[in-house]
Write a protein that holds these residues in place. Structure first.
Motif, PDB file in Angstrom:
ATOM      1  N   VAL A 166      82.763  66.916  40.420  1.00 11.51           N
ATOM      2  CA  VAL A 166      83.933  66.249  40.988  1.00 11.51           C
ATOM      3  C   VAL A 166      84.766  65.732  39.818  1.00 11.51           C
ATOM      4  O   VAL A 166      84.290  64.903  39.035  1.00 11.51           O
ATOM      5  N   VAL A 167      85.991  66.241  39.686  1.00 10.51           N
ATOM      6  CA  VAL A 167      86.881  65.808  38.614  1.00 10.51           C
ATOM      7  C   VAL A 167      87.874  64.797  39.197  1.00 10.51           C
ATOM      8  O   VAL A 167      88.604  65.106  40.138  1.00 10.51           O
ATOM      9  N   LEU A 168      87.862  63.591  38.649  1.00 10.29           N
ATOM     10  CA  LEU A 168      88.749  62.527  39.124  1.00 10.29           C
ATOM     11  C   LEU A 168      89.816  62.253  38.081  1.00 10.29           C
ATOM     12  O   LEU A 168      89.500  61.968  36.917  1.00 10.29           O
ATOM     13  N   MET A 169      91.072  62.355  38.487  1.00  8.40           N
ATOM     14  CA  MET A 169      92.195  62.150  37.587  1.00  8.40           C
ATOM     15  C   MET A 169      92.543  60.666  37.527  1.00  8.40           C
ATOM     16  O   MET A 169      93.106  60.115  38.478  1.00  8.40           O
ATOM     17  N   ALA A 170      92.201  60.021  36.418  1.00 10.93           N
ATOM     18  CA  ALA A 170      92.358  58.568  36.310  1.00 10.93           C
ATOM     19  C   ALA A 170      93.136  58.160  35.066  1.00 10.93           C
ATOM     20  O   ALA A 170      92.974  57.049  34.560  1.00 10.93           O
ATOM     21  N   GLY A 171      94.006  59.046  34.579  1.00 12.52           N
ATOM     22  CA  GLY A 171      94.707  58.754  33.336  1.00 12.52           C
ATOM     23  C   GLY A 171      96.142  58.302  33.494  1.00 12.52           C
ATOM     24  O   GLY A 171      96.837  58.058  32.491  1.00 12.52           O
ATOM     25  N   GLY A 172      96.624  58.181  34.743  1.00 12.99           N
ATOM     26  CA  GLY A 172      98.031  57.860  34.972  1.00 12.99           C
ATOM     27  C   GLY A 172      98.417  56.454  34.560  1.00 12.99           C
ATOM     28  O   GLY A 172      97.571  55.548  34.467  1.00 12.99           O
ATOM     29  N   LEU A 173      99.718  56.250  34.340  1.00 12.67           N
ATOM     30  CA  LEU A 173     100.236  54.950  33.907  1.00 12.67           C
ATOM     31  C   LEU A 173     100.401  53.970  35.062  1.00 12.67           C
ATOM     32  O   LEU A 173     100.390  52.757  34.853  1.00 12.67           O
ATOM     33  N   GLY A 174     100.598  54.469  36.272  1.00 11.68           N
ATOM     34  CA  GLY A 174     100.769  53.586  37.425  1.00 11.68           C
ATOM     35  C   GLY A 174     102.008  52.722  37.342  1.00 11.68           C
ATOM     36  O   GLY A 174     101.988  51.558  37.743  1.00 11.68           O
ATOM     37  N   THR A 175     103.109  53.300  36.871  1.00 19.55           N
ATOM     38  CA  THR A 175     104.322  52.511  36.638  1.00 19.55           C
ATOM     39  C   THR A 175     104.891  51.908  37.909  1.00 19.55           C
ATOM     40  O   THR A 175     105.475  50.819  37.884  1.00 19.55           O
ATOM     41  N   ARG A 176     104.702  52.575  39.047  1.00 17.26           N
ATOM     42  CA  ARG A 176     105.265  52.055  40.305  1.00 17.26           C
ATOM     43  C   ARG A 176     104.487  50.861  40.839  1.00 17.26           C
ATOM     44  O   ARG A 176     104.936  50.208  41.783  1.00 17.26           O
ATOM     45  N   LEU A 177     103.335  50.586  40.224  1.00 13.57           N
ATOM     46  CA  LEU A 177     102.532  49.441  40.652  1.00 13.57           C
ATOM     47  C   LEU A 177     102.616  48.274  39.669  1.00 13.57           C
ATOM     48  O   LEU A 177     101.823  47.343  39.738  1.00 13.57           O
ATOM     49  N   ARG A 178     103.556  48.349  38.750  1.00 20.54           N
ATOM     50  CA  ARG A 178     103.760  47.200  37.873  1.00 20.54           C
ATOM     51  C   ARG A 178     104.284  46.013  38.677  1.00 20.54           C
ATOM     52  O   ARG A 178     105.012  46.211  39.639  1.00 20.54           O
ATOM     53  N   PRO A 179     103.891  44.792  38.323  1.00 21.09           N
ATOM     54  CA  PRO A 179     103.164  44.362  37.114  1.00 21.09           C
ATOM     55  C   PRO A 179     101.647  44.442  37.220  1.00 21.09           C
ATOM     56  O   PRO A 179     100.945  44.091  36.271  1.00 21.09           O
ATOM     57  N   VAL A 198      90.586  60.470  31.599  1.00 15.80           N
ATOM     58  CA  VAL A 198      91.121  59.143  31.267  1.00 15.80           C
ATOM     59  C   VAL A 198      92.186  59.235  30.189  1.00 15.80           C
ATOM     60  O   VAL A 198      92.219  60.180  29.401  1.00 15.80           O
ATOM     61  N   ASN A 199      93.039  58.207  30.160  1.00 17.98           N
ATOM     62  CA  ASN A 199      94.043  58.078  29.116  1.00 17.98           C
ATOM     63  C   ASN A 199      94.462  56.620  29.001  1.00 17.98           C
ATOM     64  O   ASN A 199      93.982  55.878  28.156  1.00 17.98           O
ATOM     65  N   TYR A 200      95.331  56.176  29.922  1.00 17.49           N
ATOM     66  CA  TYR A 200      95.857  54.809  29.875  1.00 17.49           C
ATOM     67  C   TYR A 200      94.740  53.789  30.083  1.00 17.49           C
ATOM     68  O   TYR A 200      94.025  53.841  31.080  1.00 17.49           O
ATOM     69  N   LYS A 201      94.573  52.891  29.116  1.00 20.48           N
ATOM     70  CA  LYS A 201      93.536  51.852  29.154  1.00 20.48           C
ATOM     71  C   LYS A 201      92.176  52.439  29.515  1.00 20.48           C
ATOM     72  O   LYS A 201      91.415  51.914  30.350  1.00 20.48           O
ATOM     73  N   LYS A 202      91.862  53.524  28.829  1.00 23.18           N
ATOM     74  CA  LYS A 202      90.639  54.275  29.133  1.00 23.18           C
ATOM     75  C   LYS A 202      89.378  53.437  28.953  1.00 23.18           C
ATOM     76  O   LYS A 202      88.383  53.616  29.661  1.00 23.18           O
ATOM     77  N   GLU A 203      89.395  52.508  27.966  1.00 26.65           N
ATOM     78  CA  GLU A 203      88.193  51.720  27.688  1.00 26.65           C
ATOM     79  C   GLU A 203      87.752  50.903  28.900  1.00 26.65           C
ATOM     80  O   GLU A 203      86.544  50.711  29.127  1.00 26.65           O
TER      81      GLU A 203
END
Length: 354
Positions: free
Chosen positions: A122-135, A172-177
């Motif tokens: 199962v590959v889960l895409m979790a690297g997005g920035l989520g800009t529309r959910l700011r702040p 992962v990408n954005y705030k991957k840690e």
């Protein structure tokens, strides 16, 4: 799971004989059937002990202490259904019967974890920035936002695990840690987790080119910001039955035109339809791919899912749509996030799905 044959007894058996059998098998349980294997009841060590306390002679028939209305289930349901039923009822064993009440076999809770586990990744895409959910996403990656009492991504993982899919790859990408520190290798959740890292934006399909190990089984891909109650087992079966190389989950979307729609023929007005509702199927962000699809994804290049599907369709590959009828929500905006928390208590309470 044929060890159940060792604990089948006839109604003529005595309490003392059953006690010896239960002690020998170490299962603390026996099933009473007649000569045609009709289920008559079950008996536990506790049932026998309660009978002894009542003063029943040990040479009495086991029928006087057995449970004549035991928990059982009918054949033909998924292993996961039986597992959830046993968990809810706190059962260590479950007789499975035919339509005419004959015992077919007995499931044991200790065996089910190994039975249910499936090899599909199962590959889960979790690297997005989520800009529309700011702040909200200024300090957290979107998949780590809590819905209910846990991150969205954890609910997704639990949903797949519910159907026996326990091998995950998280992109992962954005705030991957934050994601990697929370989930680690997945052992504390009873799953296996690997990670692939996007060092640049690769689109909704491009990250699949980073998968190192050659996949041998069809695999799932899902956006890490979705809540759904889709039956992943049925989705995989559909993919296999249709012999597809790619299956896309789709859901019906309604939209209303806020005006009266006019139909004309030259200058003649034929009809007026006031604020009609149109229905279309839209991409739900959940996919199943056969391993061959990975060969069509460019390496280290931006590539979106619509591009991949267009290429597969243009190449005359067998591509399918799987219509969702279950709960589904894309958490893209603040209003969606608020709705997700509202829905969670209703839709994601622990339950049983056949």
């Amino acid at each position: 799971m044929n060890k159940y044959e060792d604990i089948l007894i006839k109604p003529e058996m005595t309490i003392i004989q059953t006690m010896k059998l239960i002690d020998e098998t170490s299962m603390q349980f026996a099933t009473v059937v007649n000569h045609d294997r009709y289920l008559l009841g079950t008996v536990t060590d506790g049932d026998i002990r309660r009978g002894i306390l009542k003063g029943l002679p040990l040479d009495s028939s086991i029928c006087v202490v057995m449970n004549t209305t035991p928990n059982y289930e009918s054949e033909g349901k998924s292993i996961n259904y039986y597992k959830q039923y046993m968990k809810k009822k706190k059962l260590k064993q479950l007789p499975i019967i035919s339509s005419d009440n004959r015992l077919l076999y007995i499931l044991f809770s200790d065996d089910l974890d190994s039975v249910i586990s499936k090899p599909n990744k199962v590959v889960l895409m979790a690297g997005g920035l989520g800009t529309r959910l700011r702040p909200l996403t200024d300090t957290l990656p979107k998949p780590m936002l809590n819905v209910g009492n846990k991150p969205i991504l954890e609910t997704i993982i639990e949903g797949f695990k519910h159907y026996g899919f326990t091998n995950f790859i998280i992109s992962v990408n954005y705030k991957k840690e934050m994601i990697m520190n929370y989930f680690q290798d997945g052992k504390h959740l009873g799953v296996n987790i690997e990670y692939i890292e996007e060092t640049k934006r690769l689109g909704t399909a491009g990250a699949l080119s980073l998968i190192n190990n050659k996949l041998k089984e069809p695999f799932f891909v899902m956006n890490g910001d979705l809540l759904t109650k889709v039956n992943f087992e049925q989705l995989l079966e559909f993919h296999l039955e249709t012999e597809s190389c790619a299956t896309m989950c789709v859901r019906e979307h309604e939209y209303q035109i806020p005006y009266g729609v006019i139909e004309t023929n030259d200058h003649e007005l034929l009809s007026i339809i006031e604020k009609p509702i149109h229905k279309s199927y839209v991409n739900a962000g959940i996919y199943v791919f056969s391993p061959e699809v990975l060969d069509y994804i460019p390496t280290d290049d931006f590539f979106d899912m619509p591009e991949l599907y267009k290429y597969l369709i243009d190449s005359k590959k067998n591509v399918s749509a799987f219509p969702l009828r279950e709960y589904w929500l894309d958490i893209g905006r603040i209003a969606d996030y608020e709705k997700a928390n509202w829905d969670y208590t209703v839709e994601f309470n622990e339950g049983i799905d056949a």
